[in-house]
Design a protein around this motif. Sequence first.
Motif, short mmCIF file in Angstrom:
data_model
loop_
_atom_site.label_atom_id
_atom_site.label_comp_id
_atom_site.label_asym_id
_atom_site.label_seq_id
_atom_site.Cartn_x
_atom_site.Cartn_y
_atom_site.Cartn_z
N ASP A 6 0.86 -1.18 0.00
CA ASP A 6 0.00 0.00 0.00
C ASP A 6 0.90 1.23 0.00
OD1 ASP A 6 -1.98 1.90 0.29
OD2 ASP A 6 -2.54 1.31 2.30
N GLY A 42 -4.84 -6.40 -5.08
CA GLY A 42 -5.10 -5.44 -4.03
C GLY A 42 -3.90 -4.59 -3.64
N ASN A 43 -2.77 -4.74 -4.32
CA ASN A 43 -1.65 -3.83 -4.08
C ASN A 43 -2.10 -2.43 -4.48
OD1 ASN A 43 0.49 -5.74 -3.28
ND2 ASN A 43 0.21 -6.53 -5.35
N GLU A 44 -1.94 -1.47 -3.57
CA GLU A 44 -2.49 -0.13 -3.76
C GLU A 44 -1.45 0.84 -4.32
OE1 GLU A 44 -5.81 2.60 -3.22
OE2 GLU A 44 -5.69 0.43 -3.04
N SER A 88 -5.93 -0.03 -7.46
CA SER A 88 -5.34 -1.28 -6.99
C SER A 88 -5.13 -2.23 -8.16
CB SER A 88 -6.26 -1.97 -5.98
OG SER A 88 -6.41 -1.19 -4.84
#
Length: 147
Positions: A68, A132-134, A128
Amino acid sequence: MDMKLEVVILPVADVDRAKVFYESLGWRLDADFQGADGFRVVQLTPPGSACSIIFGSGLTSSPPGTYDGLQLVVEDIEAARAELTGRGVDVSEVFHDAGGVFHHAGHESRAPGPAPDRQSYGSFASFSDPDGNEWYLQEITTRLPGR
């Protein structure tokens, strides 16, 4: 001594899905190597960047989707957002930090729209990857001295 950040290793669950996603952003495919026992390294580079990302199989013990705050610097936040949404990416609306410093974790202290007076370093948008890596877009039009 110069020290240059050149590679960030991303944790992903599905290497092929991640490769398709990042290529769909217009990122250059630099390498896709497979080794023994399922080991795989895929490297892509965002347009204009000196830093690349690497993901694959057997590269990191970090759980997929746990990164994130990865920053992509752009000169025009609205144009960058439009380009990504045009490529099918779900990008947040442009926002700035209500306190005027830097974006907080999650959605805390987000104020809608670009930074007041389009202050350099102050406008953001986020998206993302499939795991889900932001990622954050950050608009920088005038760099601080020494940068």
